[in-house]
Design an enzyme around this catalytic site. Structure first.
Site, PDB file in Angstrom:
ATOM      1  N   SER A 197       0.814  -1.208   0.000  1.00 45.64           N
ATOM      2  CA  SER A 197       0.000   0.000   0.000  1.00 45.64           C
ATOM      3  C   SER A 197       0.852   1.264   0.000  1.00 45.64           C
ATOM      4  O   SER A 197       1.589   1.527  -0.930  1.00 45.64           O
ATOM      5  CB  SER A 197      -0.961  -0.038   1.191  1.00 45.64           C
ATOM      6  OG  SER A 197      -1.897   1.004   1.130  1.00 45.64           O
ATOM      7  N   ASP A 339      -2.807   6.232  -3.617  1.00 41.42           N
ATOM      8  CA  ASP A 339      -1.699   5.629  -2.872  1.00 41.42           C
ATOM      9  C   ASP A 339      -1.084   4.520  -3.713  1.00 41.42           C
ATOM     10  O   ASP A 339      -1.466   4.307  -4.865  1.00 41.42           O
ATOM     11  CB  ASP A 339      -2.158   5.116  -1.509  1.00 41.42           C
ATOM     12  CG  ASP A 339      -3.092   3.913  -1.615  1.00 41.42           C
ATOM     13  OD1 ASP A 339      -3.780   3.775  -2.652  1.00 41.42           O
ATOM     14  OD2 ASP A 339      -3.142   3.110  -0.670  1.00 41.42           O
ATOM     15  N   ASP A 341      -1.172   1.256  -3.948  1.00 41.69           N
ATOM     16  CA  ASP A 341      -1.961   0.186  -4.571  1.00 41.69           C
ATOM     17  C   ASP A 341      -3.327   0.684  -5.046  1.00 41.69           C
ATOM     18  O   ASP A 341      -4.170  -0.111  -5.456  1.00 41.69           O
ATOM     19  CB  ASP A 341      -2.123  -1.001  -3.625  1.00 41.69           C
ATOM     20  CG  ASP A 341      -2.965  -0.689  -2.398  1.00 41.69           C
ATOM     21  OD1 ASP A 341      -3.069   0.508  -2.042  1.00 41.69           O
ATOM     22  OD2 ASP A 341      -3.510  -1.628  -1.777  1.00 41.69           O
ATOM     23  N   ASP A 343      -6.038   1.796  -3.711  1.00 40.58           N
ATOM     24  CA  ASP A 343      -7.322   1.491  -3.089  1.00 40.58           C
ATOM     25  C   ASP A 343      -7.884   2.699  -2.352  1.00 40.58           C
ATOM     26  O   ASP A 343      -8.965   2.628  -1.769  1.00 40.58           O
ATOM     27  CB  ASP A 343      -7.224   0.284  -2.153  1.00 40.58           C
ATOM     28  CG  ASP A 343      -6.328   0.521  -0.943  1.00 40.58           C
ATOM     29  OD1 ASP A 343      -5.633   1.557  -0.897  1.00 40.58           O
ATOM     30  OD2 ASP A 343      -6.312  -0.346  -0.044  1.00 40.58           O
TER      31      ASP A 343
END
Length: 549
Positions: A197, A339, A341, A343
């Site tokens: 992340s 961010d 990743d 999400d």
């Protein structure tokens, strides 16, 4: 350096993990080895013999080595609910969750358990659990972000899956929610994400999605914990293993892009918008610009040249001020940051002010309520959200439901209450009608649709949300002891709460993914929240810290 792409075509996209061999080379292909092969004879025998017996990995000698002797299996597979088919036990009764945090496994790449042997065991355990549930060879899809360690971690997981008789298809670089979508839409038993992340490039992690789109699977996590606990930890290594790369299936990326542009953004015209994008040199880089340009937007992009080592480096949601400067320099009407990743996402309005997840929830809740599409009339968020959001929604008859930190806790509460909207201050927003996974790209599209259809600027849409002043301090800690066992801290907390006198709140928690204690304090105007929070942070540092807060 900022770049502006024109006329990008989703049909022409090819998405691969970046090469760590040369920063000048942005991508490399995966080669041609494919782990999607037929189950081994032993795995086939397990499938046959397990039909009328208690189905356990002991039917397969390779699977049996995955589990320690004290792992207990419950009865016949057809007599056990899908989510409760196995119950691991340890004689000492210690907490099993040594490796899983609030968002899967996360740590330094090359350190246990993010090492080839342990990763192979994780893959084999995953396969075993789903074999027990489905009574057939399970199918998985795997994808991840742009870290240099993501390809070899994915390959090691796939090797364990293949050795245990499962099959795996690789999506390459793809946002975390893209894997959740593929798992549901293409009929995979589970999705695997290789990502850490918003963490720095040297970290990585693993998380899993069920076919429903949910992350929570306590049985699976417990099985993996037991399997890893039986392995002797190997010393950390900085060298990437010489693992054969996976072959990626490009249709996965196209499927996710089509879902975003043709279903989520159906009939959405963004031709009035000039947008500044910050892709964090992460998983959004191959997708966000293509998606928004396909809908007619003009885009200026930064953080879209991943090298494997620059993910989240001075870019993305954790460095949102860079986007504010970039948006002003490019004369953008709106800035959107993702961010690593993808999400989550945060926004910058036309005046360069940051718009966080609390403000997004506020604006989207009011819009849905005005269209009679917020039923029940509630929003789910975490204890970290500002008290101002709770007050603003209450004034409009909308209930705010708070949960512990983490999108899994938010989703669990949403499913329990039937809520359609939930999320976190960090920008992780869940629109339950569209996806049970928080998706930064979906959030961006929904916000843009709301602004376009109502002919509003983002600043106008969030007007009416009056925040309580809030501060957050992260304190590095060497261990995570219960706060109530620290006498010095307890005395400081009592003193601070006495000074707040009911006009604010203090929240202490440990990060689920890093060795940090988080001190959050918010209060009405006139209270020096910075000084009070610093007192608490100093007390934690004295007892647990490995440095100054």
């Amino acid at each position: 350096m900022a770049t502006t792409c024109r006329g990008a075509s989703a049909a022409a996209v090819r998405i691969t993990w970046p090469s760590s061999e040369s920063p000048a080379t942005s991508c490399k292909t995966f080669g041609r080895r494919d782990f999607r092969r037929a189950p081994s004879p032993a795995a086939k025998m397990a499938m046959v013999t397990g039909m009328d017996k208690a189905m356990t990995p002991r039917h397969n000698s390779r699977l049996a080595r995955t589990f320690p002797p004290n792992y207990k299996f419950l009865g016949k597979a057809d007599a056990i609910p899908a989510r409760n088919r196995m119950a691991p036990t340890r004689p000492d009764g210690k907490d099993m969750r040594r490796f899983f945090g609030t968002d899967g496994i996360r740590g330094r790449a090359g350190a246990f358990p993010l090492q080839p042997e342990a990763l192979s065991v994780i893959g084999a355990t995953l396969t075993s659990v789903f074999f027990l549930r489905a009574r057939r060879a399970p199918r998985f899809v795997i994808g991840g972000d742009t870290r240099e360690s993501s390809p070899w971690i994915a390959a090691a997981l796939a090797q364990g899956i293949a050795q245990a008789g499962g099959t795996v298809s690789c999506a390459g670089v793809i946002p975390t929610p893209g894997v959740a979508y593929l798992t549901r839409a293409e009929g995979f038993d589970a999705g695997i994400v290789v990502s850490a992340s918003h963490n720095p490039y040297h970290d990585n992690g693993i998380k899993f999605f069920l076919a429903s789109g949910e992350k929570r699977d306590d049985d699976l996590e417990t099985a993996i914990e037991v399997a890893l606990d039986a392995l002797p930890p190997a010393p950390p290594t900085a060298d990437a293993p010489d693992a054969p790369p996976l072959w990626e299936d490009p249709t996965h990326a196209l499927s996710y892009l089509e879902f975003l542009t043709q279903r989520i953004a159906a009939d959405l015209d963004l031709s009035r918008w000039r947008l500044a994008l910050d892709c964090a040199n992460g998983a959004a880089a191959p997708y966000a610009n293509i998606m928004l340009q396909a809908l007619g937007a003009q885009t200026c992009v930064t953080g879209a040249t991943p090298t494997g080592r620059n993910i989240n480096d001075q870019r993305g949601t954790t460095h949102i001020r860079h986007l504010a400067e970039f948006a002003r320099a490019t004369d953008a009407q709106l800035g959107i940051a993702f961010d690593g990743d993808a999400d989550r996402c945060l926004f910058v309005d036309e005046q360069g002010e940051v718009v966080d997840g609390d403000a997004i929830l506020y604006a989207m809740a009011l819009d849905a309520d005005a269209r009679s599409e917020l039923s029940p009339r509630c929003v789910v968020t975490t204890v970290m959200s500002n008290m101002g959001l709770e007050v603003a929604l209450r004034e409009r008859g909308i209930e705010l439901i708070r949960t512990p930190v983490g999108d899994r806790a938010v989703l669990a509460a949403m499913l329990e209450r039937g809520a359609l909207l939930g999320g976190e201050q960090s920008g992780h927003i869940i629109f339950a009608r569209q996806s049970l996974a928080g998706d930064g790209l979906i959030t961006a599209l929904n916000v843009l649709r709301m602004l376009t259809e109502r002919n509003l600027s983002l600043r106008e849409a969030v007007r009416g949300l009056a925040r309580f002043p809030q501060t957050l301090i992260n304190v590095p800690v060497r261990e995570k002891r219960p706060f109530e066992t620290l006498p010095g801290l307890a005395a400081t907390v009592r003193d601070v709460e006495a000074q707040l006198a009911g006009r604010g709140r203090l929240l202490l928690r440990y990060s689920g993914t890093e060795n940090l204690a988080r001190v959050m304090l918010e209060a009405a105007n006139g209270i020096d929240i910075g000084a009070l929070a610093a007192q608490v942070a100093a007390a934690i540092a004295r007892d647990l810290g490995n440095g100054r807060p």
